[in-house]
Design an enzyme around this catalytic site. Structure first.
Site, PDB file in Angstrom:
ATOM      1  N   GLN A  24     -97.833   9.142  -1.903  1.00 62.01           N
ATOM      2  CA  GLN A  24     -98.532   8.231  -2.230  1.00 62.01           C
ATOM      3  C   GLN A  24    -100.136   7.987  -2.294  1.00 62.01           C
ATOM      4  O   GLN A  24    -100.530   7.368  -2.431  1.00 62.01           O
ATOM      5  CB  GLN A  24     -98.037   6.340  -2.176  1.00 62.01           C
ATOM      6  CG  GLN A  24     -96.772   6.677  -2.350  1.00 62.01           C
ATOM      7  CD  GLN A  24     -95.843   5.283  -1.605  1.00 62.01           C
ATOM      8  OE1 GLN A  24     -95.722   4.171  -2.908  1.00 62.01           O
ATOM      9  NE2 GLN A  24     -95.437   5.562  -1.261  1.00 62.01           N
ATOM     10  N   ASN A  25    -100.444   8.750  -1.458  1.00 62.58           N
ATOM     11  CA  ASN A  25    -101.401   9.358  -0.143  1.00 62.58           C
ATOM     12  C   ASN A  25    -102.996  10.036  -1.040  1.00 62.58           C
ATOM     13  O   ASN A  25    -102.311  10.279  -1.758  1.00 62.58           O
ATOM     14  CB  ASN A  25    -101.592   9.645   0.512  1.00 62.58           C
ATOM     15  CG  ASN A  25    -100.482   9.071   2.261  1.00 62.58           C
ATOM     16  OD1 ASN A  25    -100.185   7.534   1.505  1.00 62.58           O
ATOM     17  ND2 ASN A  25    -100.174   9.643   2.608  1.00 62.58           N
ATOM     18  N   VAL A  26    -103.772   9.556  -0.928  1.00 63.07           N
ATOM     19  CA  VAL A  26    -104.999  10.047  -2.071  1.00 63.07           C
ATOM     20  C   VAL A  26    -106.179  10.894  -0.931  1.00 63.07           C
ATOM     21  O   VAL A  26    -106.768  11.480  -1.980  1.00 63.07           O
ATOM     22  CB  VAL A  26    -105.615   9.249  -2.717  1.00 63.07           C
ATOM     23  CG1 VAL A  26    -104.819   8.891  -3.938  1.00 63.07           C
ATOM     24  CG2 VAL A  26    -106.535   8.040  -1.680  1.00 63.07           C
TER      25      VAL A  26
ATOM     26  N   HIS B  81    -100.333   8.997  -6.625  1.00 61.32           N
ATOM     27  CA  HIS B  81    -101.284   7.701  -7.267  1.00 61.32           C
ATOM     28  C   HIS B  81    -102.683   9.074  -7.026  1.00 61.32           C
ATOM     29  O   HIS B  81    -104.077   7.890  -7.245  1.00 61.32           O
ATOM     30  CB  HIS B  81    -101.284   6.898  -5.734  1.00 61.32           C
ATOM     31  CG  HIS B  81    -100.133   5.550  -5.754  1.00 61.32           C
ATOM     32  ND1 HIS B  81     -99.579   5.573  -4.660  1.00 61.32           N
ATOM     33  CD2 HIS B  81     -99.329   5.987  -7.210  1.00 61.32           C
ATOM     34  CE1 HIS B  81     -98.596   5.093  -5.105  1.00 61.32           C
ATOM     35  NE2 HIS B  81     -98.038   5.164  -6.255  1.00 61.32           N
TER      36      HIS B  81
ATOM     37  N   CYS C 294    -114.729  10.595 -15.826  1.00 57.15           N
ATOM     38  CA  CYS C 294    -115.374  10.330 -16.509  1.00 57.15           C
ATOM     39  C   CYS C 294    -114.743   8.554 -16.620  1.00 57.15           C
ATOM     40  O   CYS C 294    -113.492   9.010 -16.700  1.00 57.15           O
ATOM     41  CB  CYS C 294    -115.317  10.253 -17.769  1.00 57.15           C
ATOM     42  SG  CYS C 294    -116.206   9.264 -19.302  1.00 57.15           S
TER      43      CYS C 294
ATOM     44  N   THR D  43     -93.916   4.750   4.085  1.00 58.22           N
ATOM     45  CA  THR D  43     -94.179   4.072   3.554  1.00 58.22           C
ATOM     46  C   THR D  43     -93.674   2.379   3.747  1.00 58.22           C
ATOM     47  O   THR D  43     -92.169   2.322   4.256  1.00 58.22           O
ATOM     48  CB  THR D  43     -94.273   4.521   2.054  1.00 58.22           C
ATOM     49  OG1 THR D  43     -94.502   3.870   1.291  1.00 58.22           O
ATOM     50  CG2 THR D  43     -92.767   4.740   2.580  1.00 58.22           C
ATOM     51  N   SER D  44     -94.619   1.089   2.899  1.00 57.84           N
ATOM     52  CA  SER D  44     -93.693   0.077   3.034  1.00 57.84           C
ATOM     53  C   SER D  44     -92.841  -0.201   1.829  1.00 57.84           C
ATOM     54  O   SER D  44     -91.837  -1.352   1.675  1.00 57.84           O
ATOM     55  CB  SER D  44     -94.749  -1.253   2.838  1.00 57.84           C
ATOM     56  OG  SER D  44     -95.163  -0.713   1.570  1.00 57.84           O
TER      57      SER D  44
ATOM     58  N   ASN E  70     -90.214   5.446  10.503  1.00 61.72           N
ATOM     59  CA  ASN E  70     -91.541   3.837  10.316  1.00 61.72           C
ATOM     60  C   ASN E  70     -91.327   3.599  11.744  1.00 61.72           C
ATOM     61  O   ASN E  70     -90.072   3.441  12.540  1.00 61.72           O
ATOM     62  CB  ASN E  70     -90.720   3.536   8.990  1.00 61.72           C
ATOM     63  CG  ASN E  70     -91.618   2.308   8.937  1.00 61.72           C
ATOM     64  OD1 ASN E  70     -92.715   1.997   8.948  1.00 61.72           O
ATOM     65  ND2 ASN E  70     -92.778   2.802   7.352  1.00 61.72           N
TER      66      ASN E  70
ATOM     67  N   ALA F 163     -95.085   9.123  12.646  1.00 61.21           N
ATOM     68  CA  ALA F 163     -94.583  10.416  12.225  1.00 61.21           C
ATOM     69  C   ALA F 163     -95.111  11.400  12.880  1.00 61.21           C
ATOM     70  O   ALA F 163     -94.078  12.852  12.826  1.00 61.21           O
ATOM     71  CB  ALA F 163     -95.387  10.300  10.368  1.00 61.21           C
TER      72      ALA F 163
HETATM   73  P1  OAD Z   1     -98.672   1.077   3.277  1.00 56.15           P
HETATM   74  O1  OAD Z   1     -99.529   0.179   4.556  1.00 56.15           O
HETATM   75  O2  OAD Z   1     -97.644  -0.699   2.081  1.00 56.15           O
HETATM   76  O3  OAD Z   1     -97.577   0.955   4.861  1.00 56.15           O
HETATM   77  C1  OAD Z   1     -97.317   1.843   5.766  1.00 56.15           C
HETATM   78  C2  OAD Z   1     -96.229   1.768   6.212  1.00 56.15           C
HETATM   79  O4  OAD Z   1     -96.614   2.945   7.228  1.00 56.15           O
HETATM   80  C3  OAD Z   1     -95.841   0.751   6.993  1.00 56.15           C
HETATM   81  O5  OAD Z   1     -94.287   0.398   6.580  1.00 56.15           O
HETATM   82  C4  OAD Z   1     -95.962   1.424   8.290  1.00 56.15           C
HETATM   83  O6  OAD Z   1     -94.772   0.879   9.322  1.00 56.15           O
HETATM   84  C5  OAD Z   1     -95.886   2.639   8.701  1.00 56.15           C
HETATM   85  N1  OAD Z   1     -96.462   3.661   9.728  1.00 56.15           N
HETATM   86  C6  OAD Z   1     -97.845   2.810  10.609  1.00 56.15           C
HETATM   87  N2  OAD Z   1     -98.025   4.150  10.976  1.00 56.15           N
HETATM   88  C7  OAD Z   1     -97.404   4.717  10.966  1.00 56.15           C
HETATM   89  C8  OAD Z   1     -97.352   6.343  11.879  1.00 56.15           C
HETATM   90  N3  OAD Z   1     -97.487   6.576  12.434  1.00 56.15           N
HETATM   91  N4  OAD Z   1     -95.905   6.582  11.312  1.00 56.15           N
HETATM   92  C9  OAD Z   1     -94.656   6.949  10.264  1.00 56.15           C
HETATM   93  N5  OAD Z   1     -95.257   5.025   9.857  1.00 56.15           N
HETATM   94  C10 OAD Z   1     -96.843   4.473   9.549  1.00 56.15           C
HETATM   95  O7  OAD Z   1     -99.089   1.956   2.317  1.00 56.15           O
HETATM   96  P2  OAD Z   1     -97.825   2.920   1.740  1.00 56.15           P
HETATM   97  O8  OAD Z   1     -96.191   2.299   1.487  1.00 56.15           O
HETATM   98  O9  OAD Z   1     -98.215   4.208   1.418  1.00 56.15           O
HETATM   99  O10 OAD Z   1    -101.224   1.909  -3.657  1.00 56.15           O
HETATM  100  O11 OAD Z   1     -98.812   1.699  -0.174  1.00 56.15           O
HETATM  101  C11 OAD Z   1     -98.187   2.293  -0.708  1.00 56.15           C
HETATM  102  C12 OAD Z   1     -99.467   1.906  -2.046  1.00 56.15           C
HETATM  103  O12 OAD Z   1    -100.016   0.541  -1.800  1.00 56.15           O
HETATM  104  C13 OAD Z   1    -100.675   2.712  -2.102  1.00 56.15           C
HETATM  105  O13 OAD Z   1    -100.135   4.375  -2.227  1.00 56.15           O
HETATM  106  C14 OAD Z   1    -101.573   2.116  -2.804  1.00 56.15           C
HETATM  107  C15 OAD Z   1    -101.038   0.727  -2.356  1.00 56.15           C
HETATM  108  O14 OAD Z   1    -101.896   0.264  -2.688  1.00 56.15           O
HETATM  109  C16 OAD Z   1    -102.150   2.251  -4.680  1.00 56.15           C
HETATM  110  O15 OAD Z   1    -103.332   2.751  -4.993  1.00 56.15           O
HETATM  111  C17 OAD Z   1    -101.763   2.354  -6.242  1.00 56.15           C
END
Ligand code: OAD
Length: 247
Positions: free
Chosen positions: A103-105, A121, A129, A191-192, A216, A234
């Site tokens: 999901q990371n960019v 994403h 454009c 990921t959350s 996580n 991780a």
């Molecule tokens: P979040 O910020 O929602 O969740 C990050 C997760 O990583 C949380 O559950 C933390 O507990 C966990 N975390 C933190 N440090 C960590 C570590 N060192 N090792 C392992 N886990 C750790 O980010 P995403 O779940 O990626 O979408 O968010 C999903 C999407 O929401 C993103 O791609 C973005 C955002 O809106 C778009 O921009 C479309």
């Protein structure tokens, strides 16, 4: 830390032929890239997604959105892959079928050496454009009043990332869903598990009978569904898992 890796999981990984992985912002946290929802440090702590990561926000204030992504692009370019990214790149070499969906960019998986990466994403390193979707080749043009214009189409440039309310790249989603359905072992890392359709992938894997491993430091809505829910970073657990495999 190796002791934290359940031996049943190591046995599953030794038997497995097909591995699927979903990563989120947490795997890049140890590369000093803020996550979205971690309280205080998360990007959303200071900004709300609606203000920045939507087509409406860009239409309303293209300069503010462009500048925020330019700031993040620069931060990602300066960041380095961490042991978690590197361990996944190493793990990929050991399996005939290994699919990494992120999901990371930030592009850190590719920079760590992962070969088969699906960016659900998009990528902050690419710009396109706004009107035609045509990607920019080469350097982003300098301009006095950002966002710059696409040199061929003349349209406003925008980041090639998926904003809220936008469609995900269909082929990437299809390949990621197929990998989830076919996996022997499926990892959901950093990921959350709140944003769909990405969050549905580990559920699909679990339904299809995969051994699902969550990595996580905190619980997520998916934790109870996971076969193994490993509490920790991780960057520490993945190298330990690799070491346990080599034991
Ligand atoms: P979040 O910020 O929602 O969740 C990050 C997760 O990583 C949380 O559950 C933390 O507990 C966990 N975390 C933190 N440090 C960590 C570590 N060192 N090792 C392992 N886990 C750790 O980010 P995403 O779940 O990626 O979408 O968010 C999903 C999407 O929401 C993103 O791609 C973005 C955002 O809106 C778009 O921009 C479309």
């Amino acid at each position: 830390m190796v002791g934290q890796i359940p031996k049943e999981l190591v046995e599953e990984l030794r038997k497995a032929k097909k591995i699927g992985v979903l990563t989120g912002a947490g795997i890049s946290a140890e590369s000093k890239i803020p996550t979205f929802r971690d309280a205080m440090t998360g990007l959303w702590a200071s900004f709300s997604p609606e203000e920045l990561a939507t087509p409406e926000a860009f239409a309303r204030n293209p300069k503010m959105v462009w500048d925020w992504y330019a700031f993040r692009r620069d931060m990602c370019a300066k960041a380095l892959p961490n042991p978690g990214h590197l361990a996944l790149a190493e793990l990929e070499k050991r399996y005939e079928q290994f699919t990494l969906t992120t999901q990371n960019v930030d592009g850190l998986h590719q920079r760590a050496g992962s070969q088969r990466v699906f960016e659900l994403h998009g990528s902050i390193a690419r710009v396109k454009c706004t009107d035609t979707g045509r990607l920019l080749e080469g350097e982003i043009p300098e301009c006095d009043e950002p966002p710059p214009l696409h040199p061929e189409t003349g349209g406003l440039l925008r980041p090639d990332v998926v904003w809220f309310g936008e469609m995900l790249p269909a082929e990437v989603l299809q390949e990621s869903a197929k990998a989830a359905r076919n996996a022997d072992v499926y990892f959901t890392i950093g990921t959350s598990a709140l944003v769909y359709p990405a969050a549905a992938l580990p559920v699909e894997a679990q339904r299809a009978g995969a051994t699902v491993v969550e990595i996580n430091p905190t619980e997520t809505p998916f934790s109870l569904l996971a076969t193994f829910s490993l509490r920790g970073k991780a960057g520490e657990i993945l190298p330990a898992l690799l070491a346990a495999l080599d034991d």
